[in-house]
Design a protein around this motif. Structure first.
Motif, PDB file in Angstrom:
ATOM      1  N   ASN A  62       0.826  -1.204   0.000  1.00 37.65           N
ATOM      2  CA  ASN A  62       0.000   0.000   0.000  1.00 37.65           C
ATOM      3  C   ASN A  62       0.862   1.257   0.000  1.00 37.65           C
ATOM      4  O   ASN A  62       0.635   2.198  -0.766  1.00 37.65           O
ATOM      5  CB  ASN A  62      -0.899   0.034   1.243  1.00 37.65           C
ATOM      6  CG  ASN A  62      -2.143  -0.818   1.114  1.00 37.65           C
ATOM      7  OD1 ASN A  62      -2.442  -1.356   0.049  1.00 37.65           O
ATOM      8  ND2 ASN A  62      -2.876  -0.940   2.199  1.00 37.65           N
ATOM      9  N   GLU A 144      -9.947   4.037  -5.646  1.00 37.65           N
ATOM     10  CA  GLU A 144     -10.258   3.512  -4.330  1.00 37.65           C
ATOM     11  C   GLU A 144      -9.815   2.067  -4.156  1.00 37.65           C
ATOM     12  O   GLU A 144      -9.457   1.646  -3.054  1.00 37.65           O
ATOM     13  CB  GLU A 144     -11.764   3.615  -4.061  1.00 37.65           C
ATOM     14  CG  GLU A 144     -12.271   5.035  -3.924  1.00 37.65           C
ATOM     15  CD  GLU A 144     -13.743   5.092  -3.583  1.00 37.65           C
ATOM     16  OE1 GLU A 144     -14.347   4.006  -3.414  1.00 37.65           O
ATOM     17  OE2 GLU A 144     -14.300   6.189  -3.474  1.00 37.65           O
ATOM     18  N   ILE A 147      -5.652   0.266  -3.088  1.00 38.17           N
ATOM     19  CA  ILE A 147      -5.038  -0.161  -1.836  1.00 38.17           C
ATOM     20  C   ILE A 147      -6.045  -0.960  -1.012  1.00 38.17           C
ATOM     21  O   ILE A 147      -7.252  -0.891  -1.238  1.00 38.17           O
ATOM     22  CB  ILE A 147      -4.487   1.019  -1.007  1.00 38.17           C
ATOM     23  CG1 ILE A 147      -5.591   1.993  -0.629  1.00 38.17           C
ATOM     24  CG2 ILE A 147      -3.384   1.741  -1.757  1.00 38.17           C
ATOM     25  CD1 ILE A 147      -5.105   3.087   0.303  1.00 38.17           C
ATOM     26  N   ASP A 149      -7.490  -2.275   2.853  1.00 37.54           N
ATOM     27  CA  ASP A 149      -7.561  -1.929   4.273  1.00 37.54           C
ATOM     28  C   ASP A 149      -6.619  -2.818   5.072  1.00 37.54           C
ATOM     29  O   ASP A 149      -6.707  -4.048   4.994  1.00 37.54           O
ATOM     30  CB  ASP A 149      -8.986  -2.113   4.805  1.00 37.54           C
ATOM     31  CG  ASP A 149      -9.879  -0.926   4.492  1.00 37.54           C
ATOM     32  OD1 ASP A 149      -9.399   0.004   3.830  1.00 37.54           O
ATOM     33  OD2 ASP A 149     -11.043  -0.932   4.907  1.00 37.54           O
ATOM     34  N   VAL A 150      -5.737  -2.204   5.840  1.00 36.74           N
ATOM     35  CA  VAL A 150      -4.765  -2.983   6.614  1.00 36.74           C
ATOM     36  C   VAL A 150      -5.280  -3.300   8.018  1.00 36.74           C
ATOM     37  O   VAL A 150      -4.864  -4.273   8.637  1.00 36.74           O
ATOM     38  CB  VAL A 150      -3.402  -2.264   6.704  1.00 36.74           C
ATOM     39  CG1 VAL A 150      -2.735  -2.246   5.333  1.00 36.74           C
ATOM     40  CG2 VAL A 150      -3.536  -0.854   7.239  1.00 36.74           C
ATOM     41  N   ILE A 207      -9.275   8.062   0.020  1.00 39.12           N
ATOM     42  CA  ILE A 207      -8.060   7.467   0.568  1.00 39.12           C
ATOM     43  C   ILE A 207      -7.446   8.487   1.518  1.00 39.12           C
ATOM     44  O   ILE A 207      -7.124   9.606   1.128  1.00 39.12           O
ATOM     45  CB  ILE A 207      -7.073   7.072  -0.537  1.00 39.12           C
ATOM     46  CG1 ILE A 207      -7.664   5.928  -1.374  1.00 39.12           C
ATOM     47  CG2 ILE A 207      -5.740   6.645   0.060  1.00 39.12           C
ATOM     48  CD1 ILE A 207      -6.802   5.506  -2.542  1.00 39.12           C
ATOM     49  N   ASN A 210      -4.906   8.555   7.896  1.00 39.78           N
ATOM     50  CA  ASN A 210      -5.387   7.862   9.097  1.00 39.78           C
ATOM     51  C   ASN A 210      -4.443   7.872  10.290  1.00 39.78           C
ATOM     52  O   ASN A 210      -4.671   7.160  11.265  1.00 39.78           O
ATOM     53  CB  ASN A 210      -5.786   6.407   8.765  1.00 39.78           C
ATOM     54  CG  ASN A 210      -7.032   6.339   7.914  1.00 39.78           C
ATOM     55  OD1 ASN A 210      -8.072   6.870   8.273  1.00 39.78           O
ATOM     56  ND2 ASN A 210      -6.927   5.693   6.762  1.00 39.78           N
ATOM     57  N   THR A 234      -1.057   3.337   7.504  1.00 37.02           N
ATOM     58  CA  THR A 234      -2.500   3.234   7.702  1.00 37.02           C
ATOM     59  C   THR A 234      -3.288   3.938   6.602  1.00 37.02           C
ATOM     60  O   THR A 234      -4.468   4.253   6.800  1.00 37.02           O
ATOM     61  CB  THR A 234      -2.898   3.813   9.076  1.00 37.02           C
ATOM     62  OG1 THR A 234      -2.339   5.115   9.220  1.00 37.02           O
ATOM     63  CG2 THR A 234      -2.411   2.917  10.202  1.00 37.02           C
ATOM     64  N   CYS A 235      -2.665   4.203   5.470  1.00 33.44           N
ATOM     65  CA  CYS A 235      -3.411   4.785   4.355  1.00 33.44           C
ATOM     66  C   CYS A 235      -4.485   3.798   3.898  1.00 33.44           C
ATOM     67  O   CYS A 235      -4.180   2.685   3.449  1.00 33.44           O
ATOM     68  CB  CYS A 235      -2.475   5.119   3.191  1.00 33.44           C
ATOM     69  SG  CYS A 235      -1.489   6.598   3.442  1.00 33.44           S
ATOM     70  N   MET A 236      -5.724   4.212   4.058  1.00 38.44           N
ATOM     71  CA  MET A 236      -6.872   3.370   3.725  1.00 38.44           C
ATOM     72  C   MET A 236      -8.033   4.269   3.339  1.00 38.44           C
ATOM     73  O   MET A 236      -7.979   5.482   3.518  1.00 38.44           O
ATOM     74  CB  MET A 236      -7.299   2.521   4.937  1.00 38.44           C
ATOM     75  CG  MET A 236      -6.295   1.514   5.436  1.00 38.44           C
ATOM     76  SD  MET A 236      -6.894   0.617   6.911  1.00 38.44           S
ATOM     77  CE  MET A 236      -6.654   1.841   8.206  1.00 38.44           C
TER      78      MET A 236
END
Length: 355
Positions: A62, A144, A147, A149-150, A207, A210, A234-236
């Motif tokens: 990501n 969107e 990436i 979601d981590v 995006i 976070n 935490t880029c989500m």
């Protein structure tokens, strides 16, 4: 750990360990971070906390995609900050999985960079807020689905309330008596949940970074201008109100995040005004009127949410955040919930700023 890094990790990144210096860097709650320097270059080396980031390969992938997008924007003068990019291993990988010894990755170190832990003046808040807004604007056209979601439900206040309730009911470490009033206060704030649900149903997802703390924006120490946005783990997908809210709740207090000098912990209105104007200005071509209205709620929610998370971790025996002493998470919780209370007291004064 330093010796292990020298003998095992550095050679995998093409660093001559014999000539390298290794020192701890920053004060992050989650990952272990080091500055590595040899006569030819410097890099930031991290051991990713796989208890938090259970899919570290996704995290580094990501971050690489975000960096690539920003670099493309930079080339056409649509992103004016520097971009922190990954340093590949000798075999061309984004990370190094060493099993029980952890997952390691390296990123660029930017010379002349400087971090600030506590905002001391409105100008610092203005510079950093504009940079975070500029970052969000540059990502506004990133697909969107590019990436993953981590940490699912990372910013989910109802779930954080549920986790606190569960921790209170079990009280596995016999700590509830020392924080009962704070826990009861959190659970009394259910009106926020209803307002939050109403906004989330109407806001566009974007995006987001976070984790927009002041120390995730690098200043250029030569003139204290903005240099780069860092820590892309935490880029989500999310909402601008959370990015903005986390930023301002981290900017607005004159005390560190774990200070229990609570009479001096409050939300400074001049910092909030400076940060809001700069952030909205940076996003002027992107942000919608409803998103601007949601920003005030974002500040309140992020202070309340982080306070709740610290309190829950304290009750659970400090299993998530790194601590320096047994009361550390409790002190952090008290600090953030005091900021939240300060925001409530100033709501009528500050709310018109977001109309």
């Amino acid at each position: 750990m330093i010796e292990y890094i020298r003998q095992v990790v550095l050679p995998q990144f093409g660093i001559n360990a014999a000539n390298a210096s290794i020192s701890r860097l920053g004060n992050g709650h989650i990952n272990h971070t080091f500055l590595v320097a040899d006569p030819t270059r410097k890099m930031v080396l991290q051991r990713i906390n796989t208890s938090v980031f259970t899919q570290p390969e996704v995290v580094v992938n990501n971050a690489a995609k975000v960096s690539q997008h920003l670099l493309a924007k930079q080339k056409v003068n649509q992103y004016l900050l520097q971009v922190v990019s990954p340093v590949l291993t000798e075999s061309g990988e984004l990370g190094l999985n060493l099993g029980e010894q952890g997952f390691w990755r390296a990123i660029d170190y930017l010379d002349n960079s400087h971090t600030v832990e506590v905002v001391t003046q409105a100008h610092q808040a203005e510079v950093a807020a504009y940079a975070f807004g500029h970052f969000a604007s540059a990502l506004s056209d990133m697909p969107e689905d590019s990436i993953v979601d981590v940490i699912p439900n990372f910013l989910n206040l109802p779930q954080r309330f549920s986790q606190l309730t569960l921790a209170m009911s079990g009280d596995a470490h016999n700590r509830l008596s020392s924080c009962q009033q704070w826990a009861d206060f959190v659970l009394s704030q259910t009106d926020v949940l209803h307002l939050l649900a109403d906004f989330e149903a109407k806001l566009p997802k974007r995006i987001c970074h976070n984790d927009t703390k002041i120390n995730n924006m690098l200043f250029d120490k030569r003139d204290m201008s903005s240099m780069a946005i860092i820590d892309l783990d935490t880029c989500m997908l999310g909402y601008l109100m959370y990015d903005f809210g986390d930023m301002v709740r981290a900017f607005c207090s004159p005390e560190p995040e774990d200070s229990i000098n609570l009479t001096h912990v409050y939300a400074r209105p001049e910092i909030i005004v400076s940060a809001t104007n700069a952030y909205v200005n940076a996003l002027s071509s992107v942000i919608t009127p409803l998103e601007k209205q949601s920003l005030w709620l974002g500040i309140k929610v992020m202070a309340l949410m982080l306070g709740t998370r610290f309190l829950t971790d304290y009750l659970n025996g400090d299993v998530y955040f790194t601590i320096e002493h047994s009361q550390h998470n409790l002190h952090r919780a008290m600090n953030q919930l005091t900021i939240y209370q300060s925001l409530l007291k100033q709501e009528s004064q500050l709310l018109p700023l977001f109309s």
